[in-house]
Design a protein around this motif. Sequence first.
Motif, PDB file in Angstrom:
ATOM      1  N   VAL A  16      50.914  62.274 -21.108  1.00 53.00           N
ATOM      2  CA  VAL A  16      50.964  61.766 -19.734  1.00 53.00           C
ATOM      3  C   VAL A  16      49.554  61.874 -19.151  1.00 53.00           C
ATOM      4  N   ARG A  17      48.898  60.732 -18.982  1.00 49.43           N
ATOM      5  CA  ARG A  17      47.556  60.734 -18.397  1.00 49.43           C
ATOM      6  C   ARG A  17      47.654  61.044 -16.903  1.00 49.43           C
ATOM      7  N   HIS A  18      46.682  61.787 -16.413  1.00 52.88           N
ATOM      8  CA  HIS A  18      46.738  62.152 -15.009  1.00 52.88           C
ATOM      9  C   HIS A  18      45.350  62.454 -14.463  1.00 52.88           C
ATOM     10  N   VAL A  19      45.238  62.429 -13.162  1.00 45.52           N
ATOM     11  CA  VAL A  19      43.998  62.791 -12.464  1.00 45.52           C
ATOM     12  C   VAL A  19      44.373  63.717 -11.316  1.00 45.52           C
ATOM     13  N   TRP A  20      43.625  64.791 -11.145  1.00 42.73           N
ATOM     14  CA  TRP A  20      43.866  65.698 -10.029  1.00 42.73           C
ATOM     15  C   TRP A  20      43.009  65.270  -8.847  1.00 42.73           C
ATOM     16  N   ASP A  21      43.625  65.111  -7.704  1.00 43.63           N
ATOM     17  CA  ASP A  21      42.959  64.709  -6.468  1.00 43.63           C
ATOM     18  C   ASP A  21      42.711  65.974  -5.641  1.00 43.63           C
ATOM     19  N   ASP A  22      41.478  66.500  -5.705  1.00 44.97           N
ATOM     20  CA  ASP A  22      41.157  67.739  -5.002  1.00 44.97           C
ATOM     21  C   ASP A  22      41.306  67.597  -3.488  1.00 44.97           C
ATOM     22  N   ASN A  24      43.257  65.695  -1.660  1.00 43.11           N
ATOM     23  CA  ASN A  24      44.649  65.696  -1.181  1.00 43.11           C
ATOM     24  C   ASN A  24      45.530  66.713  -1.900  1.00 43.11           C
ATOM     25  N   GLU A  25      44.915  67.416  -2.869  1.00 45.77           N
ATOM     26  CA  GLU A  25      45.610  68.456  -3.622  1.00 45.77           C
ATOM     27  C   GLU A  25      46.912  67.959  -4.246  1.00 45.77           C
ATOM     28  N   LYS A  26      46.793  66.922  -5.051  1.00 43.46           N
ATOM     29  CA  LYS A  26      47.960  66.407  -5.767  1.00 43.46           C
ATOM     30  C   LYS A  26      47.525  65.655  -7.005  1.00 43.46           C
ATOM     31  N   TYR A  27      48.479  65.456  -7.911  1.00 46.04           N
ATOM     32  CA  TYR A  27      48.242  64.699  -9.131  1.00 46.04           C
ATOM     33  C   TYR A  27      48.533  63.221  -8.916  1.00 46.04           C
ATOM     34  N   TRP A  28      47.756  62.386  -9.600  1.00 43.65           N
ATOM     35  CA  TRP A  28      48.106  60.983  -9.797  1.00 43.65           C
ATOM     36  C   TRP A  28      48.431  60.844 -11.282  1.00 43.65           C
ATOM     37  N   LEU A  29      49.617  60.333 -11.581  1.00 42.59           N
ATOM     38  CA  LEU A  29      50.069  60.222 -12.967  1.00 42.59           C
ATOM     39  C   LEU A  29      50.229  58.765 -13.376  1.00 42.59           C
ATOM     40  N   SER A  30      49.990  58.499 -14.650  1.00 45.37           N
ATOM     41  CA  SER A  30      50.113  57.147 -15.189  1.00 45.37           C
ATOM     42  C   SER A  30      51.568  56.682 -15.183  1.00 45.37           C
ATOM     43  N   VAL A  31      51.828  55.584 -14.500  1.00 46.53           N
ATOM     44  CA  VAL A  31      53.189  55.045 -14.438  1.00 46.53           C
ATOM     45  C   VAL A  31      53.653  54.595 -15.820  1.00 46.53           C
ATOM     46  N   LEU A  32      52.780  53.962 -16.578  1.00 49.59           N
ATOM     47  CA  LEU A  32      53.169  53.465 -17.899  1.00 49.59           C
ATOM     48  C   LEU A  32      53.586  54.601 -18.821  1.00 49.59           C
ATOM     49  N   ASP A  33      52.866  55.718 -18.767  1.00 49.75           N
ATOM     50  CA  ASP A  33      53.231  56.856 -19.604  1.00 49.75           C
ATOM     51  C   ASP A  33      54.606  57.398 -19.212  1.00 49.75           C
ATOM     52  N   ILE A  34      54.862  57.459 -17.909  1.00 53.55           N
ATOM     53  CA  ILE A  34      56.142  57.968 -17.415  1.00 53.55           C
ATOM     54  C   ILE A  34      57.282  57.026 -17.791  1.00 53.55           C
ATOM     55  N   VAL A  35      57.056  55.720 -17.597  1.00 49.78           N
ATOM     56  CA  VAL A  35      58.078  54.727 -17.943  1.00 49.78           C
ATOM     57  C   VAL A  35      58.375  54.773 -19.439  1.00 49.78           C
ATOM     58  N   GLY A  36      57.326  54.922 -20.249  1.00 48.82           N
ATOM     59  CA  GLY A  36      57.517  54.999 -21.697  1.00 48.82           C
ATOM     60  C   GLY A  36      58.379  56.183 -22.097  1.00 48.82           C
ATOM     61  N   ILE A  37      58.184  57.305 -21.417  1.00 48.81           N
ATOM     62  CA  ILE A  37      58.972  58.510 -21.699  1.00 48.81           C
ATOM     63  C   ILE A  37      60.429  58.320 -21.273  1.00 48.81           C
ATOM     64  N   LEU A  38      60.626  57.825 -20.055  1.00 48.51           N
ATOM     65  CA  LEU A  38      61.984  57.686 -19.525  1.00 48.51           C
ATOM     66  C   LEU A  38      62.804  56.645 -20.286  1.00 48.51           C
ATOM     67  N   THR A  39      62.149  55.588 -20.743  1.00 47.04           N
ATOM     68  CA  THR A  39      62.854  54.545 -21.499  1.00 47.04           C
ATOM     69  C   THR A  39      62.862  54.835 -22.991  1.00 47.04           C
ATOM     70  N   GLU A  40      62.132  55.896 -23.382  1.00 48.50           N
ATOM     71  CA  GLU A  40      61.998  56.263 -24.797  1.00 48.50           C
ATOM     72  C   GLU A  40      61.482  55.081 -25.620  1.00 48.50           C
ATOM     73  N   GLN A  41      60.486  54.423 -25.044  1.00 49.78           N
ATOM     74  CA  GLN A  41      59.888  53.255 -25.683  1.00 49.78           C
ATOM     75  C   GLN A  41      58.468  53.609 -26.153  1.00 49.78           C
ATOM     76  N   PRO A  42      58.235  53.725 -27.464  1.00 47.68           N
ATOM     77  CA  PRO A  42      56.917  54.108 -27.974  1.00 47.68           C
ATOM     78  C   PRO A  42      55.899  52.970 -27.980  1.00 47.68           C
ATOM     79  N   ASP A  43      56.388  51.718 -27.891  1.00 48.89           N
ATOM     80  CA  ASP A  43      55.485  50.570 -27.948  1.00 48.89           C
ATOM     81  C   ASP A  43      54.840  50.334 -26.580  1.00 48.89           C
TER      82      ASP A  43
END
Length: 299
Positions: A16-22, A24-43
Amino acid sequence: MSEPKNKIKLFEDKQVRHVWDDENEKYWLSVLDIVGILTEQPDYEKTKNYWKWLKKKLKDEGSQLVRDTTQLDKNGQPVSNTTQLKMLAPDGKMRLTDVMDTEQVLRLIQSIPSKKAEPFKLWLAKVGSERIDETVDPELSIDRAIQNYRRLGYSENWINQRIKSIEVRKALTDEWDKSGVDETEEYAALTDLMSKTWSGMTTREYRKYKGLKKENLRDNMTNTELVLNMLAEVAATEISVERKPVGFVESAEVAKEGAKAAKVARQQIEKSTGKSAVSPLNAKSLGQRQITLIESEEN
């Protein structure tokens, strides 16, 4: 953001690719990585297509999750990017990709039927907690990295080299920061230059040689490759400290000179062993343990 460098966390061995926003003190996470995990789609391409479809569906429903990607000033010109950031794509280049913060991700999860939903929510909460802990005690992030590598089956010898390589890389990028090097395209260009100089291949060629797609190149290097890569970066760092280069061009000269030290070492190893120091072995095809085991047996 004061920490725009892309990093990766693992959820059940998935990246899961991510960037920490100092600020605003929060993470920004890659939507595609999250969608791939939730759908269990490796492609990766199929994941992109699913997200494109879901994005349109959410937009048609009036969801706030898919608002415009930029804010405009009074003249209609974009002034800031609110839902996209540059992250390392599977082709090895830094590309703009959709990102969401933790709150948005939790709402996205509700839109995707998945048995991974609850485990991912728990993981997401743990990630936020870990970041706070690591801010107080940076050694915790190193400890977690070690545990992750152990869980994936890497040998202790390899893990020690890999952790050291992270420290070495950080020292080099700190020097690039001081030199005014842009931390997206120019970081990648300097890394490519160094790789080409000491190994004979750009990072993209190197990944292809090892049969990699999304996987991290350094996580698929043998001990010898890690040491040679570290030598290139250590030498470049030391030269940079002494010369204090300014800008990309001067930093590129330093990077190439540092990488030449590793090239000389590689050539000497190959002359002494009669075989290439750059290996096509990768963790995925042979298993993490075997990379270091086979290497030690051959030596």
